[in-house]
Design a protein around this motif. Structure first.
Motif, PDB file in Angstrom:
ATOM      1  N   GLU B  15       0.831  -1.201   0.000  1.00 44.04           N
ATOM      2  CA  GLU B  15       0.000   0.000   0.000  1.00 44.04           C
ATOM      3  C   GLU B  15       0.869   1.257   0.000  1.00 44.04           C
ATOM      4  OE1 GLU B  15      -3.222  -0.688  -0.295  1.00 44.04           O
ATOM      5  OE2 GLU B  15      -3.505   1.443  -0.691  1.00 44.04           O
ATOM      6  N   LEU B  16       1.955   1.216   0.773  1.00 41.34           N
ATOM      7  CA  LEU B  16       2.872   2.355   0.787  1.00 41.34           C
ATOM      8  C   LEU B  16       3.469   2.595  -0.583  1.00 41.34           C
ATOM      9  CD1 LEU B  16       4.805   2.184   4.175  1.00 41.34           C
ATOM     10  CD2 LEU B  16       3.336   4.009   3.346  1.00 41.34           C
ATOM     11  N   MET B  17       3.765   1.480  -1.289  1.00 42.57           N
ATOM     12  CA  MET B  17       4.296   1.628  -2.651  1.00 42.57           C
ATOM     13  C   MET B  17       3.289   2.342  -3.541  1.00 42.57           C
ATOM     14  SD  MET B  17       6.132  -1.922  -3.655  1.00 42.57           S
ATOM     15  CE  MET B  17       6.756  -3.021  -2.437  1.00 42.57           C
ATOM     16  N   HIS B  18       2.010   1.931  -3.422  1.00 41.32           N
ATOM     17  CA  HIS B  18       0.979   2.603  -4.217  1.00 41.32           C
ATOM     18  C   HIS B  18       0.969   4.099  -3.933  1.00 41.32           C
ATOM     19  CE1 HIS B  18      -0.701  -1.007  -5.779  1.00 41.32           C
ATOM     20  NE2 HIS B  18      -1.232  -1.428  -4.648  1.00 41.32           N
ATOM     21  N   ILE B  19       1.050   4.437  -2.642  1.00 45.83           N
ATOM     22  CA  ILE B  19       0.978   5.852  -2.258  1.00 45.83           C
ATOM     23  C   ILE B  19       2.157   6.628  -2.831  1.00 45.83           C
ATOM     24  CG2 ILE B  19       1.040   7.452  -0.307  1.00 45.83           C
ATOM     25  CD1 ILE B  19      -0.354   5.248   1.354  1.00 45.83           C
ATOM     26  N   MET B  20       3.354   6.030  -2.662  1.00 45.80           N
ATOM     27  CA  MET B  20       4.557   6.731  -3.107  1.00 45.80           C
ATOM     28  C   MET B  20       4.594   6.892  -4.621  1.00 45.80           C
ATOM     29  SD  MET B  20       6.619   6.689  -0.243  1.00 45.80           S
ATOM     30  CE  MET B  20       8.171   5.872  -0.153  1.00 45.80           C
ATOM     31  N   LYS B  21       3.978   5.927  -5.323  1.00 42.75           N
ATOM     32  CA  LYS B  21       4.080   5.976  -6.781  1.00 42.75           C
ATOM     33  C   LYS B  21       2.999   6.824  -7.419  1.00 42.75           C
ATOM     34  CE  LYS B  21       6.439   1.677  -7.186  1.00 42.75           C
ATOM     35  NZ  LYS B  21       6.945   0.779  -8.207  1.00 42.75           N
ATOM     36  N   ASP B  22       2.049   7.252  -6.606  1.00 44.84           N
ATOM     37  CA  ASP B  22       0.965   8.019  -7.195  1.00 44.84           C
ATOM     38  C   ASP B  22       1.128   9.488  -6.853  1.00 44.84           C
ATOM     39  OD1 ASP B  22      -1.251   8.890  -8.369  1.00 44.84           O
ATOM     40  OD2 ASP B  22      -2.679   7.867  -7.071  1.00 44.84           O
ATOM     41  N   PRO B  23       1.604  10.283  -7.813  1.00 41.75           N
ATOM     42  CA  PRO B  23       1.814  11.697  -7.509  1.00 41.75           C
ATOM     43  C   PRO B  23       0.529  12.400  -7.104  1.00 41.75           C
ATOM     44  CG  PRO B  23       2.043  11.254  -9.866  1.00 41.75           C
ATOM     45  CD  PRO B  23       1.941   9.942  -9.192  1.00 41.75           C
ATOM     46  N   ARG B  24      -0.619  11.871  -7.569  1.00 40.91           N
ATOM     47  CA  ARG B  24      -1.880  12.529  -7.225  1.00 40.91           C
ATOM     48  C   ARG B  24      -2.142  12.454  -5.728  1.00 40.91           C
ATOM     49  NH1 ARG B  24      -5.809   9.385 -10.995  1.00 40.91           N
ATOM     50  NH2 ARG B  24      -4.346   7.858 -10.203  1.00 40.91           N
TER      51      ARG B  24
END
Lengths: 293, 371
Positions: B15-24
């Protein structure tokens, strides 16, 4: 331990062609009796009884809405049956879904990897939720990447992969934890014939290793690669047997022709009752379902 | 247990990866609160100054001119002479040349000299009721000043001296910074969590998780923990900016703040989980999160509009808005240095709410996922 059983099942495959219903001897891993699922007044799966053995490649054929996906979802523990019995890898679908989940792999029609993660991140994540240790994950990850020829792309985003690779990667991750049984729900829809071929190479490979493969498809030539196929219509299994048997039984030269005859229902009244023994009591042409009930 | 924690950790890491990879997400989390701080802190000044006021002096006496001078001397009003005749009042409101008109009737000076009271009239443009209310108050203030300075011979029966505590300069930033913290926390917890669950349903990866040995509560933990972390990070960020940029005080206990913020975050997360049991797509999740959490938080928590000035039915509704309680808490801790002894009521309300929401959310989440 696996080694000895591997050879055992490899031997059994050849025999399966002649008589796939040798019952107890064949080490049943999936067993259903009168398995039923209703959605409101609609019966998606209607009293299906099946036995599938270790190392077997078992195909589900049927038009859209025939009940293939519902059947697979029940066996995976994603959907509670409305009636009947089923065990998967020896675990009961009603009470022991945890045990089932540890022993199966699953790949759905929809692409099920995270597109915003890299290829290796996806592999590592799925390894992690199956409780694999990091060094195990590394070994299997590298083996999978090598098999797909994607070592150089490991750090690329999954979304940038061509569809064929995505599908094969999804299959690879579904197999990463070395499950006993793999359920593939129309895994090859939308990929070109070459990729489909590569897909089936993997499936045969896994079958030789003793894995049972459940695969639903609407590509008839794929049915020819299965050890046994079942044809579903309106939630019932209306024909079951090895591709050779079915072709002989219906006097056709391809499974496609058998399917058209059986699944369209044109001759279902005659052929279905004569051979498959009607819908209710048994799925197979012979007395297996009867034994169970 | 250990295996369970490992699975939850795998999910949280992902989940952290998703957050970090999503500039939005990062944009929403860090840039939006900054914009809001600037908007609310600088632009959204609740006070009004230099209100254009027209004057119609029908008395034209020394006293009436002294009254007008008193108004001119105040920085609250800016006088513009309007001609006589009430038709002009209407016209000057319509053209927005003035927002209030002071009418001094004939005989004002004489009445004042004779006592006990003289009448003046204030006509206020109340198309914006909030500023109308403010103008009315200012008007009273100026009149009080006029009376005091000997307009009625200093014969005021009593003298009101106001002391303003906690926010002596009445800075609106003091009021809004805690509000933005409350809002952003709800947004991260409810909006982002429900979106991320809905996204997994939409793409089919949720199904992939469900056929794995992962249990619903591990999915919940894996989804929720990264956002707890993010919400804390963001709350701290907003507070630090608020303190540095606007001089918002931090008078209370940091420990109490952390503890009660955690409670609030869990409430918001439970709401997010509830939404995600219903919403199948990200679109639906966004719509639901906005209407169920964001809107009440902004409109009905006392963040912008005082609860006391709302109609009764709406006031009742504010009791189920978690931000209502959190705002009392955070404003109390920051501005008044309140301790738990002062804040037990909102804290208890929040605790009750959280227990109910979390139980229902976890149960519903588990049920939805299993079958």
């Amino acid at each position: 331990m696996d080694e000895t059983r591997m050879t055992g099942t490899a031997g059994r495959e050849a025999g399966g062609e002649n008589d796939p219903r040798t019952g107890r001897a064949m080490d049943t891993v999936v067993r259903t009796r009168g398995l039923t699922r209703r959605f409101g007044s609609f019966t998606a799966v209607d009293g299906v009884s099946l036995d599938v053995g270790r190392g077997e490649i078992f195909g589900f054929l049927g038009a859209n809405g025939a009940g293939k996906t519902t059947m697979i979802r029940m066996l995976c523990g994603l959907l509670m049956p409305s009636g009947g019995e089923a065990t998967v890898a020896g675990f009961d679908v009603y009470r022991e879904s945890e045990g089932i989940k540890r022993n199966i792999g699953y790949m759905s029609q929809r692409f099920s990897l995270y597109e915003d993660l890299t290829i290796e991140e996806n592999i590592e994540f799925y390894g992690g939720i199956y409780g694999l240790k990091m060094d195990e994950i590394r070994v299997r990850r590298d083996a999978l990447l090598e098999m797909l020829g994607l070592q150089a792309e490991a750090r690329k985003l999954t979304r940038d992969l061509p569809l064929g690779f995505k599908q094969r990667l999804a299959l690879g991750t579904a197999l990463l934890h070395d499950p006993k049984i793999v359920f593939l729900d129309e895994p090859t829809s939308g990929v070109d014939p070459r990729v489909r071929r590569a897909f089936w190479d993997v499936i045969h490979e896994e079958s030789k290793k003793g894995k049972t493969v459940f695969v639903s498809t609407h590509f008839m030539e794929e049915a020819e690669y299965c050890h046994r196929v079942s044809i579903m219509r309106d939630g019932k299994v209306i024909a079951l047997g090895s591709p050779g048997e079915l072709k002989r039984e219906y006097g056709r030269s391809t499974i496609q022709d058998v399917f058209i005859e059986v699944a369209s229902g044109r001759t279902a009244a005659g052929g279905g009752e004569a051979r498959a023994g009607g819908s209710g009591d048994s799925a197979g042409p012979a007395g297996k379902g009867g034994e169970g009930s | 247990m250990n295996a369970s924690m490992n699975r939850a950790a795998s999910l949280a890491r992902k989940e952290l990866m998703h957050i970090m990879k999503d500039p939005r997400t990062l944009l929403i989390v860090f840039i939006m609160p900054l914009l809001q701080l600037v908007m609310f802190g600088y632009a959204f000044d609740m006070e009004i100054h230099m209100i254009p006021v027209g004057v119609i002096d029908r008395d034209n006496s020394t006293e009436s001119r002294r009254l007008i001078e008193t108004f001119r001397g105040s920085d609250l009003f800016r006088l513009s002479e309007a001609g006589a005749g009430s038709g002009d009042v209407e016209a000057s409101f319509q053209s927005r040349k003035t927002r209030a008109v002071l009418v001094i009737p004939p005989g004002f000076g004489k009445d004042l000299a004779r006592g006990p009271a003289a009448d003046v009239q204030m006509i206020i443009d109340a198309s914006d009721p909030n500023s109308a209310q403010l103008m009315k108050n200012y008007f009273g203030q100026v009149l009080a000043g006029f009376n005091e300075s000997g307009g009625r011979g200093g014969a005021m029966p009593f003298d009101v001296r106001t002391s303003i505590l906690y926010n002596p300069d009445l800075k609106s930033a003091f009021f809004f910074v805690p509000g933005i913290v409350a809002m952003i926390m709800v947004m991260i917890c409810a909006l982002l969590t429900s979106i991320t669950v809905a996204r997994e349903k939409e793409t089919g990866t949720m199904e992939q998780l469900l056929v794995s040995p992962v249990r619903p509560r591990e999915i919940i933990a894996g989804k929720v923990l990264p956002y707890v972390f993010l919400a804390f990070l963001d709350g701290t960020f907003i507070l630090v900016v608020g303190i540095l940029l606007f001089g918002v005080p931090f008078n209370g206990s940091l420990l109490l703040m952390v503890g009660l913020s955690t409670l609030y975050i869990i409430t918001a997360l439970s709401l997010g989980l509830m939404i995600s049991t219903v919403a199948r797509t990200q679109q639906v999740a966004i719509m639901m999160a906005l209407t169920i959490t964001m809107l009440p938080t902004i409109m009905l928590s006392g963040l912008v509009f005082p609860i006391e000035s709302m109609p009764k039915p709406l006031q009742l509704f504010t009791y189920i808005v978690p931000a209502r309680y959190f705002l009392q808490i955070i404003r109390g801790i920051l501005l008044k240095g309140s301790a738990l002894a002062h804040l037990w009521q909102p804290a208890l309300s929040l605790l009750v709410m959280t227990s109910i929401l979390l139980t229902v959310a976890v149960r519903r989440f588990g049920m939805k996922l299993e079958r």
